[in-house]
Design an enzyme around this catalytic site. Structure first.
Site, PDB file in Angstrom:
ATOM      1  N   LYS A 173     -10.556   6.391  10.222  1.00  0.00           N
ATOM      2  CA  LYS A 173     -10.957   5.294   9.333  1.00  0.00           C
ATOM      3  C   LYS A 173      -9.710   4.717   8.686  1.00  0.00           C
ATOM      4  O   LYS A 173      -9.130   5.295   7.775  1.00  0.00           O
ATOM      5  CB  LYS A 173     -11.915   5.773   8.237  1.00  0.00           C
ATOM      6  CG  LYS A 173     -12.527   4.578   7.526  1.00  0.00           C
ATOM      7  CD  LYS A 173     -12.867   4.819   6.075  1.00  0.00           C
ATOM      8  CE  LYS A 173     -11.736   4.620   5.113  1.00  0.00           C
ATOM      9  NZ  LYS A 173     -11.210   3.255   4.988  1.00  0.00           N
ATOM     10  N   GLU A 246      -1.751  14.379   2.363  1.00  0.00           N
ATOM     11  CA  GLU A 246      -0.412  13.792   2.131  1.00  0.00           C
ATOM     12  C   GLU A 246      -0.581  12.713   1.077  1.00  0.00           C
ATOM     13  O   GLU A 246      -1.036  11.614   1.376  1.00  0.00           O
ATOM     14  CB  GLU A 246       0.125  13.173   3.428  1.00  0.00           C
ATOM     15  CG  GLU A 246       0.358  14.152   4.559  1.00  0.00           C
ATOM     16  CD  GLU A 246       1.631  14.963   4.394  1.00  0.00           C
ATOM     17  OE1 GLU A 246       2.330  14.815   3.359  1.00  0.00           O
ATOM     18  OE2 GLU A 246       1.934  15.754   5.297  1.00  0.00           O
ATOM     19  N   CYS A 280       5.775   6.521   0.888  1.00  0.00           N
ATOM     20  CA  CYS A 280       5.521   7.670   0.016  1.00  0.00           C
ATOM     21  C   CYS A 280       6.825   8.321  -0.414  1.00  0.00           C
ATOM     22  O   CYS A 280       6.979   8.720  -1.560  1.00  0.00           O
ATOM     23  CB  CYS A 280       4.621   8.663   0.719  1.00  0.00           C
ATOM     24  SG  CYS A 280       5.206   9.110   2.349  1.00  0.00           S
ATOM     25  N   GLU A 377       4.108   6.719 -10.076  1.00  0.00           N
ATOM     26  CA  GLU A 377       4.542   6.143  -8.795  1.00  0.00           C
ATOM     27  C   GLU A 377       4.338   4.631  -8.837  1.00  0.00           C
ATOM     28  O   GLU A 377       3.216   4.159  -9.014  1.00  0.00           O
ATOM     29  CB  GLU A 377       3.711   6.739  -7.656  1.00  0.00           C
ATOM     30  CG  GLU A 377       4.135   6.216  -6.299  1.00  0.00           C
ATOM     31  CD  GLU A 377       3.232   6.684  -5.158  1.00  0.00           C
ATOM     32  OE1 GLU A 377       2.006   6.741  -5.326  1.00  0.00           O
ATOM     33  OE2 GLU A 377       3.771   6.981  -4.080  1.00  0.00           O
TER      34      GLU A 377
HETATM   35  P1  NAD Z   1      -5.855   5.003  -1.218  1.00  0.00           P
HETATM   36  O1  NAD Z   1      -6.025   6.396  -1.636  1.00  0.00           O
HETATM   37  O2  NAD Z   1      -6.331   3.920  -2.101  1.00  0.00           O
HETATM   38  O3  NAD Z   1      -6.598   4.743   0.181  1.00  0.00           O
HETATM   39  C1  NAD Z   1      -6.281   5.471   1.340  1.00  0.00           C
HETATM   40  C2  NAD Z   1      -7.497   5.524   2.252  1.00  0.00           C
HETATM   41  O4  NAD Z   1      -8.542   6.266   1.627  1.00  0.00           O
HETATM   42  C3  NAD Z   1      -8.096   4.171   2.602  1.00  0.00           C
HETATM   43  O5  NAD Z   1      -8.489   4.200   3.962  1.00  0.00           O
HETATM   44  C4  NAD Z   1      -9.302   4.091   1.673  1.00  0.00           C
HETATM   45  O6  NAD Z   1     -10.320   3.232   2.158  1.00  0.00           O
HETATM   46  C5  NAD Z   1      -9.763   5.533   1.684  1.00  0.00           C
HETATM   47  N1  NAD Z   1     -10.580   5.941   0.531  1.00  0.00           N
HETATM   48  C6  NAD Z   1     -10.594   5.427  -0.709  1.00  0.00           C
HETATM   49  N2  NAD Z   1     -11.464   6.121  -1.499  1.00  0.00           N
HETATM   50  C7  NAD Z   1     -11.997   7.097  -0.725  1.00  0.00           C
HETATM   51  C8  NAD Z   1     -12.915   8.164  -0.961  1.00  0.00           C
HETATM   52  N3  NAD Z   1     -13.499   8.344  -2.146  1.00  0.00           N
HETATM   53  N4  NAD Z   1     -13.207   9.008   0.053  1.00  0.00           N
HETATM   54  C9  NAD Z   1     -12.604   8.871   1.246  1.00  0.00           C
HETATM   55  N5  NAD Z   1     -11.734   7.863   1.546  1.00  0.00           N
HETATM   56  C10 NAD Z   1     -11.436   6.989   0.564  1.00  0.00           C
HETATM   57  O7  NAD Z   1      -4.296   4.839  -0.899  1.00  0.00           O
HETATM   58  P2  NAD Z   1      -3.501   3.524  -0.472  1.00  0.00           P
HETATM   59  O8  NAD Z   1      -3.376   2.637  -1.675  1.00  0.00           O
HETATM   60  O9  NAD Z   1      -4.058   2.966   0.794  1.00  0.00           O
HETATM   61  O10 NAD Z   1      -2.059   4.126  -0.100  1.00  0.00           O
HETATM   62  C11 NAD Z   1      -1.033   4.240  -1.034  1.00  0.00           C
HETATM   63  C12 NAD Z   1      -0.855   5.678  -1.470  1.00  0.00           C
HETATM   64  O11 NAD Z   1      -0.654   6.505  -0.336  1.00  0.00           O
HETATM   65  C13 NAD Z   1       0.371   5.912  -2.341  1.00  0.00           C
HETATM   66  O12 NAD Z   1       0.059   6.765  -3.415  1.00  0.00           O
HETATM   67  C14 NAD Z   1       1.348   6.635  -1.420  1.00  0.00           C
HETATM   68  O13 NAD Z   1       2.294   7.430  -2.065  1.00  0.00           O
HETATM   69  C15 NAD Z   1       0.424   7.412  -0.562  1.00  0.00           C
HETATM   70  N6  NAD Z   1       1.071   7.773   0.704  1.00  0.00           N
HETATM   71  C16 NAD Z   1       1.440   9.079   0.909  1.00  0.00           C
HETATM   72  C17 NAD Z   1       2.110   9.443   2.069  1.00  0.00           C
HETATM   73  C18 NAD Z   1       2.535  10.865   2.321  1.00  0.00           C
HETATM   74  O14 NAD Z   1       2.881  11.191   3.439  1.00  0.00           O
HETATM   75  N7  NAD Z   1       2.483  11.745   1.346  1.00  0.00           N
HETATM   76  C19 NAD Z   1       2.395   8.477   3.024  1.00  0.00           C
HETATM   77  C20 NAD Z   1       2.008   7.157   2.787  1.00  0.00           C
HETATM   78  C21 NAD Z   1       1.337   6.814   1.617  1.00  0.00           C
END
Ligand code: NAD
Length: 474
Positions: A173, A246, A280, A377
């Protein structure tokens, strides 16, 4: 306008409802995507479940061959995938320090081929006249992958390829903010893989939540924010799903007093600003010794003012827009807070007028720990530079943060920097570098940056369970 579909059991599936995907460089919708509904979540998981017995029984050689074919398909479609990634994320085709769509697709290829060739050897614990004890690695079943918008294709590859290599089937997804390159990849993959082995369903948090709760999903691999990670962990408890989380990072870089400022400034700048700070493991807090503080601040400000910001499709652009309006609002809010709390803006500090979500690359001096821009962040093109005087105390200051993804120490004295780096509370510590990852070295967070690792054999093992087989001989 092109329309992208869900793909379940090798077939395009439509719900009849769509959402628009926005190009952040101009704010325009340029493609539509079918939204999955809850029955589709069930259908996708059922398709993956049905495909699992046969896929998990394929030989390692067969799976290696198919996964190399996926890598070849990525390569054959590189220009199309790069254009999709740039349109949906805004990142430049080349970009600052070579970090752009080319790296995203090229990296996806490299990770795919490297992971294809990994093995899951049987561990022989005992083999004598008394008994044989062997430890096998078995696939888990159905893996759900939930991905963010910042490196959409690359992160999908990091999830999907080891899951498939270990013999699992997958439902992915993507983020609704950047789903297109992933859907295109799944289309290609379904020309190579048996139906049901890799499925994609698009939608918002509700679809992610339905996958996280689903009783027939065995593991979730999630990359995204820490609050969402918490929700997923809770939902996954229903049937004790395995998890790799992650999550967010707030990586500190510690700059010792002996560095060559002119030499390291461009490296620090690239580590903080590549992909517009939306990685990230970007450098997100810089701690600089007072003896070189002003000089380094001025070098960074000079670089921030000179970097070329624009539409990622245009030649020579180094930084694109912020990927979405909500993220832009977070960046602006943190800038306002920094201004109100005594931050000295030595470059940028404002949105760039126009329809795109552009924010001028921003360096903020004179903030202290406790300011929101330091503690939280930012995930955007704004970086705080913090002055310190006491090297003994600086590691403790850097560690006073809930995140624990990466960190770095910069010095001419490599032994001293390495000893300090090892005291950082984070999953990866770099010396005179920051954020560089590679397919053979494990990568993951500690503390509230998550748990579990990706990449290499360590990462592959996370898609398996252990079965110990003991044969008693006497
Ligand atoms: P997000 O958590 O808003 O969304 C990520 C995904 O989760 C999307 O597909 C979203 O639709 C889904 N989602 C949202 N709520 C959900 C729920 N309740 N249950 C299941 N799925 C749900 O994150 P984002 O804004 O897309 O990404 C940015 C964040 O990702 C930043 O905090 C960044 O640091 C982190 N990130 C971490 C890494 C790593 O390797 N640690 C890598 C890239 C990004």
């Amino acid at each position: 306008m092109e329309e992208f579909n869900n793909i379940i059991n090798g077939k395009k599936v439509q719900s009849g409802a769509t959402f628009g995907v926005v190009n952040p460089a101009n704010g325009n919708v340029f493609a539509h995507c079918q939204i999955a509904d809850i029955p589709m979540v069930d259908r996708a998981v059922a398709a993956a479940r049905a495909a699992f017995p046969a896929w998990s029984k394929t030989s390692h050689d067969e799976r290696k061959e198919k996964i190399h074919a996926l890598g070849d398909a990525l390569e054959a479609n590189m220009p199309d995938l790069m254009a999709l990634v740039t349109a949906e994320t805004g990142k430049p085709m080349a970009g600052l320090n070579g970090v752009g769509s080319g790296m995203e697709v090229g990296g996806s290829m490299a990770w795919t081929h490297y992971t294809a060739d990994l093995d899951l050897p049987v561990d022989i614990v005992q083999d004598d006249d008394v008994a044989s004890v062997r430890v096998f690695r078995k696939p888990l079943g159905v893996v759900a992958s939930i991905t963010p918008w910042n490196w959409p294709l690359m992160i999908a590859i990091w999830h999907v390829i080891p899951a498939l290599r270990a013999g699992n089937t997958v439902v992915i997804k993507p983020s609704p903010l950047a789903p297109l390159a992933i859907i295109r990849f799944v289309e290609m993959a379904n020309q190579i893989l048996p139906p049901g082995v890799l499925n994609v369903i698009t939608g918002d948090a509700s679809i992610g939540a339905a996958l996280s709760e689903h009783s027939d999903v065995d593991k979730i691999v999630f990359t995204g924010s820490t609050p969402t990670g918490r929700n997923i962990m809770q939902a996954a408890s229903t049937n004790l799903k395995r998890l790799t989380l992650e999550l967010g990072g707030n990586d500190a870089g510690i700059i010792l007093d002996d560095v060559d400022v002119k030499d390291i400034a461009p490296k620090l700048f690239a580590a903080a600003f590549h992909n517009n700070g939306q990685t990230c493991a970007c450098l997100k807090r810089l701690y600089v010794h007072e003896s070189i503080y002003e000089e380094l601040c001025q070098e960074l400000a000079h670089l921030a003012k000179a970097v070329v910001v624009g539409d990622g499709m245009d030649d020579g652009v180094e930084l694109g827009p912020v990927q979405n309006k909500a993220q832009m609002a977070i960046v602006m809010e943190l800038a306002e807070d920094a201004r109100a709390n005594g931050g000295r803006f030595i470059a940028g500090g404002h949105a760039i007028p126009g329809n795109g979500f552009f924010f001028a690359p921003t360096i903020v001096a004179d903030l202290e720990d406790g300011a929101r821009l330091v503690d939280e962040e930012q995930f955007g093109p704004i970086v705080p530079v913090i002055r310190y005087s006491n090297i003994e105390a600086i590691i403790e200051r850097a560690n006073q943060n809930d995140n624990g993804l990466g960190g770095s120490v910069w010095s001419r004295d490599v032994a001293k920097a390495t000893a300090l780096a090892q005291q950082l509370e984070c999953g990866t510590a770099w010396v005179n570098d920051h954020g560089a990852v590679q397919p053979d070295a494990p990568f993951g967070g500690i503390k509230q940056s998550g748990f579990g690792v990706e990449f290499g054999s360590y990462g592959l093992e996370e898609y398996t369970s252990i079965q110990t087989v003991k044969i008693t001989k006497t």
